[in-house]
Design an enzyme around this catalytic site. Structure first.
Site, PDB file in Angstrom:
ATOM      1  N   GLU A 198       0.841  -1.205   0.000  1.00 11.10           N
ATOM      2  CA  GLU A 198       0.000   0.000   0.000  1.00 11.10           C
ATOM      3  C   GLU A 198       0.878   1.257   0.000  1.00 11.10           C
ATOM      4  O   GLU A 198       0.778   2.121   0.877  1.00 11.10           O
ATOM      5  CB  GLU A 198      -0.998  -0.020   1.169  1.00 11.10           C
ATOM      6  CG  GLU A 198      -1.955  -1.194   1.048  1.00 11.10           C
ATOM      7  CD  GLU A 198      -3.180  -1.157   1.960  1.00 11.10           C
ATOM      8  OE1 GLU A 198      -3.231  -0.306   2.859  1.00 11.10           O
ATOM      9  OE2 GLU A 198      -4.082  -1.993   1.758  1.00 11.10           O
ATOM     10  N   GLU A 321      -4.683  -8.748  -0.738  1.00  9.82           N
ATOM     11  CA  GLU A 321      -5.488  -8.500   0.470  1.00  9.82           C
ATOM     12  C   GLU A 321      -6.942  -8.381   0.042  1.00  9.82           C
ATOM     13  O   GLU A 321      -7.273  -7.518  -0.780  1.00  9.82           O
ATOM     14  CB  GLU A 321      -5.044  -7.227   1.205  1.00  9.82           C
ATOM     15  CG  GLU A 321      -3.730  -7.396   1.951  1.00  9.82           C
ATOM     16  CD  GLU A 321      -3.359  -6.195   2.816  1.00  9.82           C
ATOM     17  OE1 GLU A 321      -4.266  -5.513   3.344  1.00  9.82           O
ATOM     18  OE2 GLU A 321      -2.146  -5.945   2.946  1.00  9.82           O
TER      19      GLU A 321
END
Ligand code: AHR
Length: 517
Positions: A198, A321
């Site tokens: 991220e 994810e």
């Protein structure tokens, strides 16, 4: 209230079904065994385990002196459970944690390792008792491949290189010798390496342009080793941010083998009030599925961008994810992300598997968040007790899809409407397993009614059908801690073969996997 919709499949009209309590909706489609699709990579069934809450400590690691049965500190019950679902890979150490992780903290004598503050997750004391050796030992016990996320956000290429040499060098260099001194002679393999997590958020708040440059730099200093083939995975987009994918593919697509994507299912779509894991109503059930089914379009949109730069599909799209994210269990620390798991999670997992199968040519790995005691977990623990969640059993039912060949099966399901939200009553995928059998998996999302599905088997001359179903009376049925499961698969009797057709009566709110031979 049920909606009435007409759908057409392979030129055949679907029957219309007028909604009423406990009605049976009808749909039909054709299985195209003569048009096999891509292989569904076993990595689609991977797991994600972060240093977060009780995900690692308590969940995986109890230490060699614990009374809880363990092998070298790793819980035996967890290892056995993950082996039973053929866990192909486990991603570690994060998540947000990864971009603050310094690998040297987690090697050497455990009583000499530094204790750090886990800034991302509740400020918990990170003892570093679980480091590289313990993780590699854990995955070896499970029989899974390690997927290591390298710190890009707060590290540098030298630190990355040192960690990789420490793990993989077979020579007489100092790092390899240090590894040997710490108890591991043989080098490990690193088949999956993530370059940051991220990066647009907790991994450094970078723009895609800046991250692409960092990625080029780090991958530039990463020396590929023919004895240790590695998939280089870039930190990918948040949900529908295709601009991120566009810039990274354009600027650094040649430096990577896969690009990740994160998409979580939040029932309300509102991060401040996500919704409860249990005690929800039919509206929340329906809204949750509407949110999760966005995965299909999100993947398609990223694929379209990737196709511009990589029409050969060399670069994989790794959804590393995904899963449900609810408000934490009442009374638990909000920074530890502990949530219950119900039948809804199991049906939702199956719905996502079916979506991933339809994108198998590009989606060659996914990792659900997270394995134990965090978000949509396979396993919850309480001391020496554990609970295999409904999600765990969805993974178990879908094991035959690992490395199977996708078979097209187009069925337009009737719709279910609640309030302003409409979802399909079910979704489905099919594949030819490594054992030669045909498998069909259904996620029946309609919380009220059964669906009668008729499938023309085309060229498949099936002689028998068997299967399993998982359902429960309540939408939010959970499994008990330390006792036999309530939500678990049982033999399914609702499928029949006749005249080259398969007829399936799918119970409401269920997962069904059939096997034909
Ligand atoms: O899974 C929990 C967190 O969700 C991860 O650390 C992060 O990558 C994502 O935002």
């Amino acid at each position: 209230m049920k909606s009435i919709l007409t759908a057409f499949v392979a030129g055949a009209a679907l029957m219309l079904a007028v909604g009423a309590q406990a009605a049976t909706l009808e749909a039909s489609g054709t299985l195209k065994v003569d048009q096999p699709g891509p292989v569904i990579n076993k990595y689609v069934y991977s797991q994600f385990s972060e240093h977060l809450g009780r995900g690692i400590y308590d969940g995986v690691w109890v230490g060699p002196d614990s009374k809880i049965p363990n092998v070298d500190g790793v819980r035996t019950d967890i290892v056995e459970a993950l082996k039973a679902i053929h866990t192909p890979a486990i991603r570690w150490p994060g998540g947000c944690f990864a971009d603050e992780y310094h690998w040297r903290d987690g090697i050497g004598p455990r009583d000499q390792r530094p204790v750090r503050k886990n800034h991302w997750w509740a400020g918990d004391a990170e003892t570093n008792a679980f480091g590289t050796h313990e993780f590699m030992d854990f995955v070896e016990q499970v029989g899974a491949d390690p997927y290591i996320s390298i710190n890009i956000g707060s590290s540098n290429p030298s630190e990355m290189l040192d960690w990789i040499d420490y793990m993989t060098s077979d020579g007489q260099d100092s790092l390899a010798n240090e590894r040997r001194k710490n108890g591991r002679d043989k080098p490990w393999k690193t088949p999956l390496l993530g370059f940051g997590n991220e990066a647009w958020g907790c991994g450094g708040n970078m723009t895609p342009e800046y991250y692409s440059d960092e990625l080029r730099k780090f991958t530039g200093f990463y020396h590929r080793d023919p004895n240790n083939p590695t998939i280089r995975i870039a930190s990918g987009a948040n949900s529908d941010d295709t601009h991120w994918t566009d810039v990274v593919m354009k600027n650094a697509g040649h430096n990577i083998d896969a690009l990740s994507l994160h998409y979580y299912t939040i029932p309300t779509g509102n991060w401040d009030h996500k919704g409860s894991a249990t005690g929800f109503d039919e509206q929340a059930w329906t809204d949750t599925f509407a949110q999760t089914l966005k995965m299909d379009k999100i993947i398609s949109d990223h694929e379209a961008v990737m196709d511009k730069y990589d029409p050969q599909k060399r670069v994989g799209l790794f959804v590393d994810e995904w899963g449900t994210w609810y408000d934490v269990e009442p009374g638990t620390n909000p920074g530890r992300l502990y949530q219950q798991n119900t039948l809804r999670d199991a049906v939702l997992a199956a719905a996502n598997f079916n979506i991933f199968h339809h994108h198998a040519d590009r989606v060659r790995l996914t990792a659900i968040a997270q394995t134990v005691n965090v978000l949509q977990s396979m396993i919850l623990t309480d001391g020496d007790k554990m609970e295999l969640t409904p999600t765990y059993y969805a993974f178990k039912m879908y094991v035959p899809f690992q490395d199977a060949t996708e078979i097209p099966l187009d069925i337009t399901a009737p719709n279910f409407t609640k309030g302003a939200t409409t979802i399909p009553a079910f979704n489905v995928s099919a594949a030819k397993g490594k054992d030669g059998k045909i498998y069909i998996g259904f996620a029946s999302m309609d919380p009220e009614d059964a669906s009668k599905v008729t499938i023309d088997l085309g060229d498949l001359k099936a002689k028998s059908v068997s299967g399993q179903v998982m359902t429960a009376a309540k939408m939010d049925a959970t499994n008990p801690m330390g006792a036999a499961p309530v939500v678990a698969p049982v033999d399914f009797k609702g499928a029949k073969l006749s005249g080259g057709k398969l007829t399936v009566t799918l119970p409401a709110k269920s997962v069904v996997v059939l096997s034909l031979q």
